[in-house]
Design an enzyme around this catalytic site. Structure first.
Site, PDB file in Angstrom:
ATOM      1  N   GLY A 383      -9.430 -20.839 -11.637  1.00 21.67           N
ATOM      2  CA  GLY A 383     -10.380 -21.218 -12.927  1.00 21.67           C
ATOM      3  C   GLY A 383     -11.989 -20.714 -12.134  1.00 21.67           C
ATOM      4  N   PRO A 384     -12.884 -20.664 -12.780  1.00 19.73           N
ATOM      5  CA  PRO A 384     -14.322 -20.491 -12.034  1.00 19.73           C
ATOM      6  C   PRO A 384     -14.724 -21.625 -11.361  1.00 19.73           C
ATOM      7  CG  PRO A 384     -14.366 -20.967 -14.327  1.00 19.73           C
ATOM      8  CD  PRO A 384     -12.987 -20.950 -14.276  1.00 19.73           C
ATOM      9  N   GLY A 386     -16.675 -24.946  -9.755  1.00 23.56           N
ATOM     10  CA  GLY A 386     -17.226 -26.071 -10.395  1.00 23.56           C
ATOM     11  C   GLY A 386     -16.526 -26.725 -11.351  1.00 23.56           C
ATOM     12  N   VAL A 387     -15.191 -26.311 -11.732  1.00 22.03           N
ATOM     13  CA  VAL A 387     -14.493 -26.940 -12.741  1.00 22.03           C
ATOM     14  C   VAL A 387     -13.639 -27.976 -12.372  1.00 22.03           C
ATOM     15  CG1 VAL A 387     -14.509 -24.930 -14.290  1.00 22.03           C
ATOM     16  CG2 VAL A 387     -12.566 -25.268 -12.677  1.00 22.03           C
ATOM     17  N   GLY A 388     -13.644 -28.262 -11.013  1.00 26.10           N
ATOM     18  CA  GLY A 388     -12.920 -29.614 -10.436  1.00 26.10           C
ATOM     19  C   GLY A 388     -11.514 -29.277  -9.982  1.00 26.10           C
ATOM     20  N   SER A 706     -12.513  -4.079 -21.989  1.00 25.54           N
ATOM     21  CA  SER A 706     -12.580  -4.807 -23.025  1.00 25.54           C
ATOM     22  C   SER A 706     -14.128  -4.540 -23.812  1.00 25.54           C
ATOM     23  CB  SER A 706     -12.548  -6.190 -22.805  1.00 25.54           C
ATOM     24  OG  SER A 706     -13.373  -6.775 -21.803  1.00 25.54           O
ATOM     25  N   LYS A 749     -14.400 -16.292 -22.830  1.00 21.13           N
ATOM     26  CA  LYS A 749     -15.333 -15.391 -23.514  1.00 21.13           C
ATOM     27  C   LYS A 749     -16.043 -16.079 -24.599  1.00 21.13           C
ATOM     28  CE  LYS A 749     -13.487 -10.953 -22.346  1.00 21.13           C
ATOM     29  NZ  LYS A 749     -12.418  -9.677 -22.918  1.00 21.13           N
TER      30      LYS A 749
END
Length: 800
Positions: A383-384, A386-388, A706, A749
Site C-alpha cells: 500500500g501507499p 503512511g497507511v500504517g 488506463s 482511483k
C-alpha cells in the site's frame, strides 16, 4: 655480450672531468702505464667497470668472442663501455656512452655452449675520441683521463667521512663481504677509495656511469656523501624492523612453549585442559538446548579453542563463533496468546479500519489454537506510504504476545546482508535474519522485512534471491546462514513484508507471499484516525493537556482537504504536530491558557491552503479531460490537455510519458480519425493540423494504458470544439475498435477522485464489480457510470 649484476640503465648523463689526451701520438703514457691509442671496444649491458676493479664478464655475442680471442692473443688490453640501452644485441657506436674504462683481461674460460667467461681488471678512465671501425668488432681512438686530486682539508674530510659511512654499510648489509673493510682500511688514495665505494654501492647503473665520467675526486666524494647517507638510513631502518619481528617471534614462541608445558601439567594433575574460560563455555553449550547436530559442532569448536593460544587471531574467531551458537534461540520460544477477543481489541485500539488485514490475523490465531504446530504465514502488506503497514506489524506482535523484530531492506544490495559472511573473512558476521533472531531471544517472533520492493542487486549478489529460501515455508525450516553453516528452523517465525509497489518484486518472491492490500484512507477514515489516534498522541508528545488544546471535527476536515492530499496520514500527523507546537508556544509565553482551533485559525498557524478543488476550472476549455491514475503512493487525478496547430497531421506527446501511454495516445488519435465523419470533424482539419497532447507535472514519469479513454475524449473535445463536463473523470484502456477494457487500482482511483472534488466517474463495464471494495461514504459521494465503448464515453463526457 657481457653479463654481471642485473641493473636497469638510463640515458647518459652530462659529461664532465678533465681529460689528459694526446690524439696525435700512437701511444699515450699515463700513471698506470702505456696504452695504445687504438683499443677494441667491448660493450657492456649491465655492469660499469671502474679502475682497479676486478669483474667477471660473460661474453656470448660472436663479435665479442672474436674480440676476446684477439685481445688475449696480443696485449690483453681493451676498452669497456656501457650501452645506453641494455636490450640491444649488436650495439653501434651511437648506442654506447662516450666514457668507459681501459681494462686488462686476466683470465678466459670457454664453455661447451660456445659462451666465454673472462675476468677483467679496470686500469684507467678513458674517453672515446672516435670509432675507427665496427667490423669484425668495434675499435676506437681513446684518450685516458687522469684523476684530479685536490689537496685540502675539505677533501680529506670527505674521504674520511665516506670511508666511515661505507664501513657502517658493510656491517649492516648482508650482501657485502667483510674483506671490503680490510681493503677500505688499506686504501690511502682518495680516488681509488671513491671508485671502490661507487663500484660496491647499490645504486643505479646511470649513477655509476656518472662517477666513471667524473675526473674530480672531490666531486665524486661529495656526491657519494649523500648516497651513502641514504643507503645507511635504509639499512638501519630495515635492521630495526627485522629486530622487532625477531623479538615478536621469540615472544610468541616462548608463550607457545609455556602454554604447552602448562597443558601437560594440567593433564598430569587431571585438571581441565582449557582452563576456566573453556569450562564456562562448555557449561553454556550444555544449557543452550541445541539440536544434536549443532551441539556436536559446538563441542568440536570448544576442543579447537582449547588447543589455540589466546593471543592467536584464530582464537578470537572461534570464540566469537561459539558465542553466536550459544546465544541463538534454538529451542526457546514464546507462548502464543490465543485469546481472539483480546487480539481483536488490541488491533482495533491501534488501527482504524483495515478490516481484511485484521480478519486474516484473527484467522491465523484461530488455526493456531486448533493446530499449535502450524507454520507461520508469509504476509505482504502492500500500500501507499503512511497507511500504517509497519505499525500494524507491531500491533500483530502485541496481539500474539510475541517479540517484534524489524529490519529495513531499502537500499540493500549485498546478498551477505541476508545470508551473512563466511567465517574466513575478517570481521565476518551472520546475516540480518540470524542477527534479528538473536536480538529477539526467541525463535518465533513477528519478523518484519520492511520495504521489500526497494531491494537492489549488484556485483555482490541479489538479496531477493536469498530471500526466496527465507520466505518459503517448504524450505525455511532448515535455513543455513553462511556464518553459522548450520540449519536454523525459521518455520515458526511469522514473516511480514511491506511494499509500496509490487511491480519491482521478482515474480518468484511475490509468489511466496500472501499479499494483503492496504489502500489509502477516505476523508471520513482520516477524520476518525485524527480524532482517536493522532491528536491524542501528538498532544501527549508535546506535553499538552486535553483542556489546553481542542481541535474540532470541522477544523480537522479543513486540514485534511486544504493542507494534505495523500493516501495515508503521515503528512496530516505532521500538520497536527505543528499545530501542537504553535499552541504550546503561546501557552508558555502566557498569551493563552487554552485554545480551541477553528477552521479560520489554520491560515494564521499553517499558512495559506496548499490544495484546491480546481477541477472545474481546469476543464473549462475544449481539449481538456480529467483522468484517474494509480501510483505507488496512492491514486491521483490527471489533466490531459490537447491542442491543435497548423501542420502535417503529426502527433506530439509531452509530459514524461512512457511507451505504453504513448501507444495509448496513438490508438486514441487513430480511433478519432477513423470516426471523424461521425464526430463531424472535417477531414481537412486532421490533414493540415498537428496535434499536441500534454499531461502536466512533466517532471513525473507517467505510464500505463488506463488513460486511453481520457486521451480519446480530450482529442474529441479539441476537434469537435465541445467542452468536457466539469467534475467528471474517467479511466479505462481502449482498443482500436473502440472497446473499453478493464484496468486496475480502482479503489485508489476512486479515493483520489473523491479527494479532488470529482462527482461523476466513467468506468469500464467489467470494473463495476470492483465497486464493492469502495467504502460506502465514497460510493455516496460519487456517481458511477459504466461504459463499454468509446462512443458512449463521447456522449456522456462531451457537452452540447
Amino acid at each position: 655480450m657481457s653479463q654481471a649484476k642485473v641493473e636497469i640503465p638510463s640515458p647518459a648523463p652530462e659529461r664532465n672531468g678533465a681529460i689528459a689526451e694526446d690524439a696525435s701520438s700512437k701511444e699515450t703514457v699515463s700513471e698506470s702505464g702505456i696504452f695504445p691509442s687504438l683499443l677494441p671496444v667491448l660493450p657492456l649491458s649491465d655492469v660499469v667497470v671502474f679502475p682497479f676493479m676486478v669483474a667477471p664478464l660473460l661474453v656470448s655475442a660472436k663479435s665479442s668472442i672474436r674480440l676476446i680471442d684477439e685481445v688475449v692473443g696480443s696485449n690483453r688490453l681493451l676498452a669497456l663501455v656501457l650501452q645506453l640501452k641494455p636490450d640491444i644485441e649488436d650495439p653501434a657506436p651511437k648506442d654506447l656512452y662516450e666514457f668507459g674504462c681501459a681494462a686488462r683481461v686476466l683470465k678466459m674460460l670457454k664453455f661447451p655452449d660456445e659462451s666465454v667467461r673472462v675476468l677483467v681488471q679496470g686500469l684507467k678512465r678513458i674517453k672515446i675520441a672516435r670509432y675507427e671501425t665496427d667490423s669484425p668488432f668495434l675499435r676506437a681512438q681513446i684518450v685516458p683521463m687522469n684523476d684530479q686530486i685536490e689537496k685540502s682539508i675539505e677533501a680529506e674530510a670527505l674521504a674520511r667521512n665516506a670511508a666511515k659511512q661505507f664501513e657502517q654499510i658493510i656491517t649492516l648489509s648482508p650482501n657485502l663481504p667483510d674483506e671490503l673493510k680490510v681493503a677500505l682500511l688499506n686504501m690511502d688514495d682518495p680516488g681509488k677509495l671513491s671508485d671502490l665505494i661507487a663500484a660496491n654501492l647499490s645504486i643505479p647503473l646511470q649513477e655509476k656511469q656518472k662517477f666513471l665520467e667524473t675526473a674530480s675526486v672531490k666531486s665524486r666524494l661529495s656526491r657519494l656523501s649523500s648516497l651513502l647517507q641514504k643507503e645507511l638510513d635504509v639499512l638501519q631502518l630495515g635492521s630495526e624492523i627485522q629486530n622487532k619481528v625477531s623479538t615478536a617471534l621469540s615472544k610468541s614462541q616462548r608463550e607457545y612453549f609455556l602454554r604447552e608445558q602448562l597443558r601437560q601439567i594440567q593433564k598430569e594433575l587431571g585438571e581441565s585442559e582449557g582452563g576456566g574460560e573453556t569450562a564456562e563455555l562448555r557449561d553454556k553449550v550444555e544449557k543452550a538446548q541445541m539440536p544434536e547436530e549443532v551441539k556436536k559442532i559446538a563441542v568440536k569448536e570448544l576442543d579447537r579453542l582449547g588447543a589455540i593460544p589466546s593471543v592467536s587471531a584464530e582464537y578470537t574467531v572461534v570464540r566469537t563463533y561459539l558465542d553466536w551458537l550459544i546465544a541463538m534461540p534454538w529451542s526457546k520460544r514464546t507462548e502464543d496468546q490465543l485469546d481472539i477477543a483480546r487480539a481483536h481489541r488490541i488491533l482495533d485500539a491501534d488501527h482504524y479500519g483495515l478490516k481484511k488485514v485484521k480478519e486474516r490475523i484473527l484467522e491465523h490465531l484461530a488455526i493456531l489454537k486448533l493446530k499449535p504446530d502450524k507454520k507461520g504465514p508469509i504476509l505482504c502488506f502492500a500500500g501507499p506510504p503512511g497507511v500504517g503497514k509497519t505499525s500494524l506489524g507491531m500491533s500483530i506482535a502485541r496481539a500474539l504476545g510475541r517479540k517484534f523484530v524489524r529490519i529495513s531492506l531499502g537500499g540493500v544490495r549485498d546478498e551477505a546482508e541476508i545470508r551473512g559472511h563466511r567465517r574466513t573473512y575478517i570481521g565476518a558476521l551472520p546475516g540480518r535474519i540470524i542477527q534479528g533472531l538473536r536480538k529477539a531471544e526467541f525463535n518465533n517472533p513477528v519478523f518484519m522485512l520492511d520495504e521489500i520492493d526497494k531491494v537492489g542487486a549488484d556485483f555482490r549478489g541479489d538479496p531477493s534471491a536469498a530471500l526466496l529460501e527465507v520466505l518459503d515455508p517448504a524450505q525455511n525450516f532448515s535455513f543455513s546462514d553462511h556464518y553459522l553453516e548450520l540449519p536454523f528452523d525459521l518455520s515458526r517465525v511469522l514473516f511480514i513484508t511491506t511494499a509500496n509497489w509490487l511491480e519491482p518484486v521478482p515474480p518468484a518472491l511475490r509468489d511466496r507471499m500472501e499479499v494483503l492490500e492496504l489502500p489509502g484512507y477516505t476523508e471520513e477514515e482520516k477524520l476518525h484516525i485524527a480524532t482517536d489516534y493522532l491528536v491524542p498522541r501528538q498532544r501527549e508528545e508535546h506535553g499538552l493537556q486535553p483542556a489546553q488544546i481542542h481541535i474540532p471535527a470541522a477544523t480537522l476536515r479543513r486540514l485534511i482537504c486544504d493542507y494534505t492530499r495523500e493516501a495515508g496520514v503521515r503528512n496530516m500527523d505532521r500538520e497536527i504536530a505543528s499545530l501542537c507546537r504553535k499552541v504550546g508556544r503561546q501557552i508558555v509565553e502566557g498569551k493563552r491558557q487554552r485554545m480551541t482551533l477553528q477552521p479560520s485559525d489554520l491560515k494564521g498557524l499553517l499558512g495559506s491552503a496548499r490544495f484546491f478543488m480546481d477541477v472545474a476550472e481546469r476543464v473549462s476549455e475544449t481539449g481538456v479531460a480529467t483522468g484517474l491514475a494509480w501510483t505507488p503512493v496512492g491514486g491521483e487525478i490527471l489533466f490531459i490537455e490537447a491542442s491543435r496547430m497548423k501542420g502535417k497531421g503529426n502527433l506530439i506527446l509531452t509530459g514524461s510519458l512512457g511507451e505504453v501511454m504513448q501507444e495509448s495516445a496513438q490508438a486514441a488519435l487513430s480511433y478519432v480519425k477513423a470516426h471523424a465523419r461521425g464526430l463531424r470533424i472535417p477531414q481537412a482539419d486532421l490533414e493540415k493540423s498537428d496535434i499536441h497532447i500534454h499531461i502536466p507535472s512533466g517532471a513525473t514519469p507517467k505510464d500505463g494504458p488506463s488513460a486511453g479513454v481520457t486521451l480519446a475524449v480530450a482529442l474529441a473535445s479539441l476537434l469537435t470544439k465541445r467542452k468536457v463536463h466539469p467534475c467528471l473523470a474517467m479511466t479505462g484502456e481502449i482498443s482500436l475498435r473502440g472497446r473499453i477494457l478493464p484496468v486496475g487500482g480502482i479503489k485508489e482511483k476512486m479515493l483520489a477522485a473523491a479527494r479532488s472534488g470529482i462527482r461523476t466517474v466513467l468506468l469500464p463495464d467489467k470494473n463495476m464489480r470492483d465497486l464493492e471494495e469502495i467504502p460506502p461514504e465514497i460510493r455516496r459521494k460519487l456517481k458511477f457510470i459504466s461504459i463499454k465503448a468509446v462512443g458512449e464515453a463521447f456522449k456522456l463526457a462531451l457537452a452540447g
